[in-house]
Design a protein around this motif. Structure first.
Motif, PDB file in Angstrom:
ATOM      1  N   PRO A 215       4.415  19.767  -4.581  1.00 33.34           N
ATOM      2  CA  PRO A 215       4.902  20.598  -5.682  1.00 33.34           C
ATOM      3  C   PRO A 215       4.069  21.876  -5.818  1.00 33.34           C
ATOM      4  O   PRO A 215       2.921  21.931  -5.378  1.00 33.34           O
ATOM      5  N   VAL A 216       4.698  22.888  -6.409  1.00 39.31           N
ATOM      6  CA  VAL A 216       4.021  24.161  -6.693  1.00 39.31           C
ATOM      7  C   VAL A 216       3.853  24.265  -8.200  1.00 39.31           C
ATOM      8  O   VAL A 216       4.824  24.109  -8.944  1.00 39.31           O
ATOM      9  N   VAL A 217       2.652  24.502  -8.656  1.00 37.60           N
ATOM     10  CA  VAL A 217       2.400  24.547 -10.099  1.00 37.60           C
ATOM     11  C   VAL A 217       1.687  25.847 -10.473  1.00 37.60           C
ATOM     12  O   VAL A 217       0.884  26.369  -9.699  1.00 37.60           O
ATOM     13  N   ASP A 218       2.014  26.363 -11.665  1.00 40.91           N
ATOM     14  CA  ASP A 218       1.210  27.451 -12.223  1.00 40.91           C
ATOM     15  C   ASP A 218       0.630  27.039 -13.570  1.00 40.91           C
ATOM     16  O   ASP A 218      -0.114  27.790 -14.197  1.00 40.91           O
ATOM     17  N   ARG A 219       1.005  25.853 -14.017  1.00 41.17           N
ATOM     18  CA  ARG A 219       0.395  25.241 -15.182  1.00 41.17           C
ATOM     19  C   ARG A 219       0.563  23.733 -15.048  1.00 41.17           C
ATOM     20  O   ARG A 219       1.315  23.265 -14.190  1.00 41.17           O
ATOM     21  N   VAL A 220      -0.137  23.015 -15.899  1.00 43.29           N
ATOM     22  CA  VAL A 220      -0.086  21.564 -15.882  1.00 43.29           C
ATOM     23  C   VAL A 220       0.554  21.104 -17.182  1.00 43.29           C
ATOM     24  O   VAL A 220       0.217  21.628 -18.254  1.00 43.29           O
ATOM     25  N   GLY A 221       1.459  20.161 -17.106  1.00 41.03           N
ATOM     26  CA  GLY A 221       2.089  19.640 -18.313  1.00 41.03           C
ATOM     27  C   GLY A 221       1.134  18.763 -19.096  1.00 41.03           C
ATOM     28  O   GLY A 221       0.860  17.634 -18.706  1.00 41.03           O
ATOM     29  N   THR A 222       0.587  19.278 -20.157  1.00 38.52           N
ATOM     30  CA  THR A 222      -0.336  18.515 -21.008  1.00 38.52           C
ATOM     31  C   THR A 222      -0.325  19.129 -22.401  1.00 38.52           C
ATOM     32  O   THR A 222      -0.057  20.327 -22.550  1.00 38.52           O
ATOM     33  N   SER A 223      -0.589  18.301 -23.382  1.00 36.67           N
ATOM     34  CA  SER A 223      -0.748  18.846 -24.736  1.00 36.67           C
ATOM     35  C   SER A 223      -2.226  19.034 -25.067  1.00 36.67           C
ATOM     36  O   SER A 223      -2.564  19.530 -26.151  1.00 36.67           O
ATOM     37  N   ASP A 224      -3.104  18.645 -24.147  1.00 37.19           N
ATOM     38  CA  ASP A 224      -4.531  18.883 -24.365  1.00 37.19           C
ATOM     39  C   ASP A 224      -4.781  20.378 -24.478  1.00 37.19           C
ATOM     40  O   ASP A 224      -4.222  21.165 -23.696  1.00 37.19           O
ATOM     41  N   ARG A 225      -5.654  20.767 -25.378  1.00 37.86           N
ATOM     42  CA  ARG A 225      -5.930  22.203 -25.558  1.00 37.86           C
ATOM     43  C   ARG A 225      -6.965  22.650 -24.521  1.00 37.86           C
ATOM     44  O   ARG A 225      -8.111  22.989 -24.838  1.00 37.86           O
ATOM     45  N   VAL A 226      -6.519  22.603 -23.274  1.00 40.76           N
ATOM     46  CA  VAL A 226      -7.386  22.961 -22.151  1.00 40.76           C
ATOM     47  C   VAL A 226      -6.658  23.949 -21.245  1.00 40.76           C
ATOM     48  O   VAL A 226      -5.429  23.955 -21.157  1.00 40.76           O
ATOM     49  N   VAL A 227      -7.443  24.793 -20.578  1.00 39.11           N
ATOM     50  CA  VAL A 227      -6.933  25.610 -19.483  1.00 39.11           C
ATOM     51  C   VAL A 227      -7.841  25.339 -18.282  1.00 39.11           C
ATOM     52  O   VAL A 227      -8.872  24.669 -18.399  1.00 39.11           O
ATOM     53  N   PHE A 228      -7.425  25.867 -17.126  1.00 41.92           N
ATOM     54  CA  PHE A 228      -8.154  25.610 -15.885  1.00 41.92           C
ATOM     55  C   PHE A 228      -8.579  26.938 -15.286  1.00 41.92           C
ATOM     56  O   PHE A 228      -7.746  27.850 -15.142  1.00 41.92           O
ATOM     57  N   LEU A 229      -9.844  27.056 -14.934  1.00 39.94           N
ATOM     58  CA  LEU A 229     -10.365  28.313 -14.387  1.00 39.94           C
ATOM     59  C   LEU A 229     -10.414  28.228 -12.867  1.00 39.94           C
ATOM     60  O   LEU A 229     -11.065  27.334 -12.304  1.00 39.94           O
ATOM     61  N   THR A 230      -9.736  29.168 -12.218  1.00 40.70           N
ATOM     62  CA  THR A 230      -9.703  29.190 -10.764  1.00 40.70           C
ATOM     63  C   THR A 230     -10.172  30.555 -10.256  1.00 40.70           C
ATOM     64  O   THR A 230      -9.978  31.580 -10.919  1.00 40.70           O
ATOM     65  N   TYR A 231     -10.770  30.534  -9.069  1.00 38.38           N
ATOM     66  CA  TYR A 231     -11.347  31.734  -8.457  1.00 38.38           C
ATOM     67  C   TYR A 231     -10.913  31.769  -7.000  1.00 38.38           C
ATOM     68  O   TYR A 231     -10.856  30.721  -6.349  1.00 38.38           O
ATOM     69  N   ASP A 232     -10.649  32.943  -6.482  1.00 35.14           N
ATOM     70  CA  ASP A 232     -10.097  33.048  -5.130  1.00 35.14           C
ATOM     71  C   ASP A 232     -11.040  33.759  -4.151  1.00 35.14           C
ATOM     72  O   ASP A 232     -11.870  34.580  -4.563  1.00 35.14           O
ATOM     73  N   ASP A 233     -10.849  33.466  -2.889  1.00 35.43           N
ATOM     74  CA  ASP A 233     -11.393  34.194  -1.739  1.00 35.43           C
ATOM     75  C   ASP A 233     -12.850  33.843  -1.437  1.00 35.43           C
ATOM     76  O   ASP A 233     -13.156  33.378  -0.360  1.00 35.43           O
TER      77      ASP A 233
END
Ligand SMILES: [Zn+2]
Length: 281
Positions: free
Chosen positions: A90-108
């Motif tokens: 699957p391709v995701v740009d967010r995660v289905g959750t009601s938790d008040r969390v975000v995810f920090l990602t870094y590239d390259d």
């Protein structure tokens, strides 16, 4: 005052020992019970990292007005490998959750600021790095140190090409090749893959699945030099959003400064940071 300019660790031998200790703690699953936080000066004096009591003031040193909220405990997902004949990931740009969390990602992997490692360790900040081999080059030691303090290392191809339209063999070589490279560097094969520029086609997904990727990770929001840019949906951060902390090539604030800026924003929104790998199957 702390000497924030000091590189993480001392002589190579000490840094290696520190990384091995941290890795051992993580492998033993006791990272929660042994606090990895310590003062930079003390570490420099000792030449090796020793577990010390919790330092509740770390957030102040990094310019936050309150500690980051602890994300809800989430069961770690199994590390199962994907069968090559399974459906595309699957391709995701967010995660289905009601938790008040975000995810920090870094590239390259272009920017390798020693202070960033200190920040991740002291704030116990869960972050995910999608690395491109040709960008990281000889800089894998920095990411080994990041991994030793809890960062996740994921796949962003060998050479950062735009994948759509490339033949299967070429896309597979880019993705599987970086799986092999990261496995040889870190001993673990990534489960997550981010295509360069966030662009992909059906061939990309088939190749990624064949390389053992469980999820293709895009982002819903990106921190750019002039603020947060949303790729769709609400123009504010919310539960489950995957955030790309960019830009890739910045002449302005460092990655550490940009992350702190984002953390302040998250705290104002009542959000905190969770580990992406804990939320994706
Ligand atoms: Zn990239």
């Amino acid at each position: 005052m702390r000497r924030l300019g000091q590189p993480a660790g001392g002589p190579l031998r000490a840094r290696t020992a520190a990384a091995a200790l941290a890795a051992a703690l993580l492998l033993a699953g006791c990272a929660q019970s042994v606090d990895p936080i310590e003062r930079l000066g003390k570490r420099a004096a000792q030449g090796a990292r020793q577990p010390t009591p919790a330092d509740g003031a770390a957030y102040r040193r990094w310019g936050l007005t309150a500690p980051l909220d602890t994300p809800p405990s989430h069961p770690a997902r199994p590390l199962g490998t994907r069968r090559t004949d399974a459906a595309p990931p699957p391709v995701v740009d967010r995660v289905g959750t009601s938790d008040r969390v975000v995810f920090l990602t870094y590239d390259d992997g272009a920017e390798r600021d020693p202070r960033f490692v200190d920040m991740v360790r002291e704030l116990r900040l869960p972050v995910s790095f999608f690395l491109t081999d040709s960008v990281v080059g000889p800089g894998y030691g920095h990411f080994a140190r990041l991994r030793a303090v809890g960062a996740a290392i994921e796949n962003h191809t060998l050479d950062h090409p735009a994948l759509p339209g490339l033949p299967y063999a070429g896309q597979r070589a880019e993705i599987c090749g970086q799986q092999d490279r990261l496995a040889s560097r870190f001993g673990v094969r990534p489960r997550l893959f981010r295509p360069p520029y966030g662009t992909y086609d059906a061939t990309t997904l088939r190749a990624a699945g064949g390389c053992g990727i469980s999820t293709v990770v895009l982002w819903r929001a990106a921190l750019e030099s002039d603020g947060i840019v949303y790729r769709g949906g609400a123009h504010r951060l919310g539960p489950g959003d995957i955030v790309l902390v960019g830009p890739d090539e910045a002449a302005g604030p460092t990655l550490t400064q940009r992350t702190i800026r984002l953390l302040r924003h998250l705290q104002r929104e009542g959000l905190t940071v969770a580990r992406l790998e804990d939320y994706l199957a």
